[in-house]
Design an enzyme around this catalytic site. Structure first.
Site, short mmCIF file in Angstrom:
data_model
loop_
_atom_site.label_atom_id
_atom_site.label_comp_id
_atom_site.label_asym_id
_atom_site.label_seq_id
_atom_site.Cartn_x
_atom_site.Cartn_y
_atom_site.Cartn_z
N ARG A 1 0.87 -1.19 -0.13
CA ARG A 1 -0.05 -0.12 -0.08
C ARG A 1 1.04 1.10 0.04
NH1 ARG A 1 -2.75 -3.63 3.35
NH2 ARG A 1 -1.75 -2.81 5.09
N GLU B 1 7.32 -10.42 16.10
CA GLU B 1 6.98 -10.97 17.50
C GLU B 1 7.28 -12.40 17.52
OE1 GLU B 1 3.22 -10.72 20.41
OE2 GLU B 1 3.04 -10.07 18.40
P1 AMP Z 1 4.64 -2.17 11.86
O1 AMP Z 1 5.73 -2.87 11.22
O2 AMP Z 1 4.09 -2.78 13.19
O3 AMP Z 1 4.59 -0.57 11.81
O4 AMP Z 1 3.49 -2.49 10.64
C1 AMP Z 1 3.36 -1.67 9.86
C2 AMP Z 1 2.95 -2.38 8.43
O5 AMP Z 1 1.74 -3.29 8.62
C3 AMP Z 1 2.40 -1.56 7.27
O6 AMP Z 1 2.86 -1.83 6.06
C4 AMP Z 1 0.72 -1.49 7.49
O7 AMP Z 1 0.46 -1.37 6.12
C5 AMP Z 1 0.59 -2.74 8.09
N1 AMP Z 1 -0.41 -2.68 9.20
C6 AMP Z 1 -0.21 -2.82 10.66
N2 AMP Z 1 -1.14 -2.80 11.40
C7 AMP Z 1 -2.08 -2.57 10.38
C8 AMP Z 1 -3.59 -2.17 10.76
N3 AMP Z 1 -4.10 -2.23 12.09
N4 AMP Z 1 -4.32 -1.66 9.55
C9 AMP Z 1 -3.52 -1.80 8.48
N5 AMP Z 1 -2.43 -2.09 7.94
C10 AMP Z 1 -1.63 -2.37 9.03
#
Ligand code: AMP
Length: 171
Positions: free
Chosen positions: A58, A95
């Site tokens: 995205r 995790e």
């Molecule tokens: P993080 O590495 O935990 O910051 O997760 C970010 C990545 O996971 C991004 O590429 C987001 O598109 C996706 N992502 C994580 N949590 C969500 C959520 N609650 N809704 C949509 N996309 C998410």
């Protein structure tokens, strides 16, 4: 325009307990999407980037129109096995287990001011890994920009570069 109302919230996706923030309902509305890109462009300009580095998948949707608006290029940070040619990889801990991101080797000029772009930052793990990957190919990572920040996870604070978001939602 109230952009936050254009984001659809889907409970228990992709697994129980996760509230998924879906930008499909923003993409289908051209006026809201135009406004989104305008607001991201304003935030991005402050970093004076020479290239946008978008995170699969995205992040690509945001970075392609944003790069045109800013008059800069964009590169794709991808999951393993998607990029042709010589690639540089960076693995990071999740995790449970680990994941790997890849970038085409030799595409970004060494010393280029790169801005990481994604739709959403949660824990910041993916964006932090993208920063490390970009540093491996010699980019100067000037910051990270997200449409959505999940509050309470301290994702932006965990990044090794300054970060900005346009909308904030509960995790
Ligand atoms: P993080 O590495 O935990 O910051 O997760 C970010 C990545 O996971 C991004 O590429 C987001 O598109 C996706 N992502 C994580 N949590 C969500 C959520 N609650 N809704 C949509 N996309 C998410």
């Amino acid at each position: 325009m109230e952009l936050a109302a254009r984001i659809r919230k889907i409970p228990d996706f992709p697994k129980p307990g996760i509230l998924f923030y879906d930008i499909s309902t923003l993409l289908i509305d051209p006026a809201a999407w135009r406004e989104t890109i305008g607001r991201l462009a304003e935030a991005a300009r402050a970093f004076r980037p020479e290239v946008l580095a978008a995170i699969e998948s995205r992040g690509f949707l945001l970075a392609a129109p944003l790069a045109l608006e800013l008059g800069v290029g964009f590169v794709m940070v991808r999951k393993v096995g998607k990029l042709p040619g010589t690639v540089v990889s960076h693995s990071y801990d999740l995790e449970y287990g680990s994941d790997t991101l890849q970038l085409a080797d030799g595409l970004i000029r060494r010393g280029s001011r790169a801005l990481v772009v994604d739709d959403l930052i949660a824990t910041g793990g993916t964006a932090a890994a993208s920063v490390e990957l970009l540093r491996k190919v010699g980019a100067e990572v000037v910051g990270a920009l997200f449409l959505i920040e999940l509050e309470g996870l301290e994702g932006l604070a965990r990044l090794p570069v300054p970060g900005r978001s346009i909308l904030r939602f509960p995790a």
